[in-house]
Enzyme design. Sequence first.
Site, short mmCIF file in Angstrom:
data_model
loop_
_atom_site.label_atom_id
_atom_site.label_comp_id
_atom_site.label_asym_id
_atom_site.label_seq_id
_atom_site.Cartn_x
_atom_site.Cartn_y
_atom_site.Cartn_z
N VAL A 113 4.07 -44.26 17.00
CA VAL A 113 4.65 -42.94 16.85
C VAL A 113 3.58 -41.90 17.21
O VAL A 113 2.57 -41.79 16.53
CB VAL A 113 5.09 -42.67 15.39
CG1 VAL A 113 5.78 -41.32 15.28
CG2 VAL A 113 5.97 -43.78 14.88
N TYR A 139 11.18 -47.62 30.68
CA TYR A 139 9.73 -47.41 30.67
C TYR A 139 9.08 -48.04 31.92
O TYR A 139 8.87 -47.38 32.92
CB TYR A 139 9.10 -47.90 29.35
CG TYR A 139 7.74 -47.26 29.17
CD1 TYR A 139 7.57 -46.12 28.39
CD2 TYR A 139 6.63 -47.72 29.89
CE1 TYR A 139 6.34 -45.48 28.31
CE2 TYR A 139 5.40 -47.09 29.82
CZ TYR A 139 5.26 -45.98 29.01
OH TYR A 139 4.04 -45.34 28.95
#
Length: 406
Positions: free
Chosen positions: A284, A247
């Site tokens: 999520v 990331y």
Amino acid sequence: MAWYDFNSSTPMPVIAPKIRGFICITSHPDGCAANVQSQIDYVKAQPALQNPAKKVLVIGSSTGYGLASRIVTSFGGGASTIGVFFEKPGNERKPGSAGWYNSVAFEKAADKEGIYAKSFNGDAFSHDMKKQVIEAIKQDLGQIDMVVYSLASPRRTDPDSGETHNSCLKPIGDTYTNKTLNTDKAEVDSVSIEPASEQEVADTVKVMGGEDWKYWISALDEAGALADGFKAVAYSYIGPEMTWPIYTNGTIGAAKKDIDQTAADLCTKYGENTAVVSINKALVTQASSAIPVVPLYISLLYKVMKEKGTHEGCIEQMQRLFATYYGDGSAEMDELGRVRVDDWEMDADVQAEVDKLWQSVNTENLKELSDFNGYQDEFLRLFGFGLDGVDYTADVDPSIGVPSIG
Ligand code: NAD
């Protein structure tokens, strides 16, 4: 009655989830509406925002953090909002995308309370979309005082060259190997990802970096559509060191550094504190479920944060951002001037516990050590499945829409 045949040759009067890897290709209109309503209810139960923006443009407003930002500014601050997104409407034969149904539900709820809302469905990266939105601002609102930039896209067509660039999720420099979660099979595997080429890094920056954010602000400014003292915010993520190779130090992190630089450039041009980057919590969403390694981290993080009572979803995160950074000024900031609503995620105790679980999690103990069930429930809720009070056996109309979505 409409009959749908998504899974087999047997016609079904219901829409059921149909999962393909990390996305669900069906979504439920009533379930999406229930999801939006529960976010509205949450916001209405909080104190009204202090110093709220009154006319807000949200780019990427149909799902995840952008949708939550739109709900908080509208229902917590009474703002008129214009939303931009790229979604598919449904028709009699096929359901649309969740973001379409979320936006229809949002607009209906806003209309019911007399709150202005208008949406544009199409490519935010194009000149044409910017033109249409600016026309609507000038006609309906005059000027706007806040721009929320919450796009997450796998590709972008450059509006000048016509060239399409694809973003990728890869490390830079070295191959990255770590545990990952096969969410379909509930298995913990190992994944190795080869480093990105220079071109892939540049393409990811082109798609997810700050260029388009800057183009939006310039186009709005040139058209006189920005109020004096307007504010702009874009969203980013940092996370723990274990995910940095994929990331923060990977291709997406390079794009996020470009977003940081863009915020600084906007402040230089338009005044101190005009633009800010908010570092949000890992959650999520349709975007995050596509990132290798991250869903396993999120499943462990949810377990730890739920046990500590500090877990938040998109709506709680955005409520906190608007109530603290823009409201009472109490938001946590970092040395680069970014807002840190990821502070509870990055809490040292939370991270130490996640790290410990990370070392021992495997396929056999996945459900015991992590909140994989919570991950799956939340994933399904993104598409309108598993919401309380929704009759999933009832006939539904997938072709719903509202006139305020252009
Ligand atoms: P998401 O997938 O839920 O939402 C993406 C939005 O962008 C949708 O409204 C979609 O319709 C819109 N969109 C995509 N391509 C478009 C296009 N070409 N034209 C118009 N609209 C388009 O994503 P999300 O997770 O809410 O991410 C939003 C931002 O928040 C991103 O910058 C992401 O990096 C950041 N963020 C996400 C997380 C996380 O864990 N999900 C954490 C921190 C920061």
